[in-house]
Design an enzyme around this catalytic site. Structure first.
Site, mmCIF file in Angstrom:
data_model
loop_
_atom_site.group_PDB
_atom_site.id
_atom_site.type_symbol
_atom_site.label_atom_id
_atom_site.label_comp_id
_atom_site.label_asym_id
_atom_site.label_seq_id
_atom_site.Cartn_x
_atom_site.Cartn_y
_atom_site.Cartn_z
ATOM 1 N NE ARG A 198 0.138 1.295 3.483
ATOM 2 C CZ ARG A 198 1.027 2.228 3.654
ATOM 3 N NH1 ARG A 198 2.316 1.926 3.578
ATOM 4 N NH2 ARG A 198 0.697 3.471 3.891
ATOM 5 C CB ALA A 248 0.190 6.683 -4.167
ATOM 6 N NE ARG A 305 -6.456 0.533 -2.096
ATOM 7 C CZ ARG A 305 -5.923 1.100 -1.007
ATOM 8 N NH1 ARG A 305 -4.652 0.889 -0.723
ATOM 9 N NH2 ARG A 305 -6.645 1.876 -0.237
ATOM 10 C CD GLN A 364 -3.580 2.664 6.910
ATOM 11 O OE1 GLN A 364 -4.155 3.158 7.883
ATOM 12 N NE2 GLN A 364 -4.162 2.545 5.734
ATOM 13 C CG ASP A 422 -3.194 7.637 -1.812
ATOM 14 O OD1 ASP A 422 -2.986 6.481 -2.185
ATOM 15 O OD2 ASP A 422 -3.016 8.006 -0.635
ATOM 16 C CG ASN A 428 -2.793 11.407 2.527
ATOM 17 O OD1 ASN A 428 -2.202 10.541 1.876
ATOM 18 N ND2 ASN A 428 -2.487 11.667 3.778
ATOM 19 C CE LYS A 429 -5.245 5.294 3.798
ATOM 20 N NZ LYS A 429 -6.014 4.379 2.933
#
Length: 346
Positions: free
Chosen positions: A48, A50, A91, A198, A239, A249-250
């Protein structure tokens, strides 16, 4: 300092990935020999981040066609296109995935004069080149970012944009590694990053192994830490960056950016140029992946909410460009107006 974990390796004509779903409790490397295996590894997040997704997908293209035995070059090129289209479904948010697949497909379509064997060799070399480029990009991002940091400062980061999300150094963590090499003492605060954690399972792990001072906090502690004056800067990865500077982003990054703006703390985004998508005008057009409810209410095999609960689980959010102090790329530091200045990178 412990041995650095290597998320992606190419060994014995196979892609070797560190299974990040098992960290921090187990360090397990798994070999992949098919495009289907790589697709699954990306989808279930064994790999995981990007940049790492892009590199893995590039190798996946080669693995998907290396056993191709049809007779014509045209049929081979069609198969390359099919494998690229297949891997693109793994994804939807990380633009590096599509960037890497476009490069791999172009190798085939731009070299129609080559034999099938020669095209296979070129595809593997292109995947290796994408891999090599990522490592250099990370270091360059770190060098630019380090000009914004100083010895002794407190830095908050969210999710994992570290070496485990790339091939070496990471993006948001690159200045942390380079600061360590310079003998600086940075104090890193790592949001645990719900729901997949994460920040605690990956970022804290890799920074600890590198001997970097890191403190894990829950996502809802960020405001308190900022209010206490412990955070001098925020740096995150991304990302995808839209043409206007909006950043995907996350999930949780948006909230961190709002807090940073309230407390007048600079909010930096580490972004390799392949993550900058000038074809996407604003963050509103970025597709946001939604993941399974179990990640939220059954993360560790035991329900933390009623089993029948409705769950909304977007994997990413979009931070508006107004909240971004600067975007740090391998080519330099970009500030507002982003619509104008991001174009200058290309």
């Amino acid at each position: 300092m412990k041995e650095q974990l290597i998320p992606i390796q190419w060994k014995d004509d196979a892609l070797v990935l560190l299974d990040q779903t098992l960290l921090p409790n187990e360090v397990v490397y798994e070999s992949f020999n098919t495009a289907e295996g790589v697709w699954d590894a990306i989808q279930v997040m064994k790999v995981r981040g990007a940049p790492a997704i892009g590199v893995s997908a590039a190798y996946g293209v080669y693995l998907g066609v290396k056993e191709f035995v049809e007779s014509t070059e045209a049929e081979f090129i069609d198969e390359v296109k099919r494998v690229c289209a297949y891997l693109a479904t793994s994804r939807p948010t990380a633009v590096n995935l599509f960037w890497a697949l476009e490069r791999m497909e172009s190798v085939a379509t731009d070299h129609t004069h080559l034999s099938i064997a020669q095209l296979k060799d070129r595809l593997l070399e292109e995947a290796k080149e994408i891999h090599r480029e990522d490592e250099e990009i990370n270091r360059q991002i770190g060098e630019h970012a380090l000009t914004l940091f100083h010895d002794g400062m407190g830095v908050l980061t969210h999710c994992n944009a570290g070496a485990l999300a790339t091939t070496k150094y990471g993006t948001a963590t690159a200045p942390m590694y380079l600061a360590k090499e310079k003998g600086w003492d940075l104090k890193i605060y790592s949001d645990e990053t719900r729901p997949r954690l994460q920040g605690s399972t990956l970022t804290a792990l890799e920074l600890q192994r590198a001997g970097i001072d890191v403190t894990v906090i829950t996502d809802n502690m960020a405001a308190m830490v900022m209010s206490q004056g412990k955070v001098d800067a925020v740096i995150v990865g991304c990302d995808r960056v839209a043409a206007n500077g909006d950043v995907a982003n996350k999930i949780g990054t948006l909230g961190v950016s709002i807090l940073a703006k309230y407390y007048n703390i600079p909010f930096y985004v580490a972004a390799p140029t392949p993550t900058i998508d000038l074809k996407t005008p604003t963050g509103k057009e970025i597709p946001i992946e939604e993941r399974d409810a179990s990640e939220v209410i059954n993360r560790f095999g035991q329900y933390s909410a009623p089993k029948e609960s409705k769950v909304y689980n977007p994997a990413f959010d979009v931070t508006p460009h107004e909240n971004v102090t600067a975007i740090i790329t391998e080519k330099g530091i970009v500030k507002a107006p982003f619509t104008e200045n991001l174009k200058k990178l290309f």
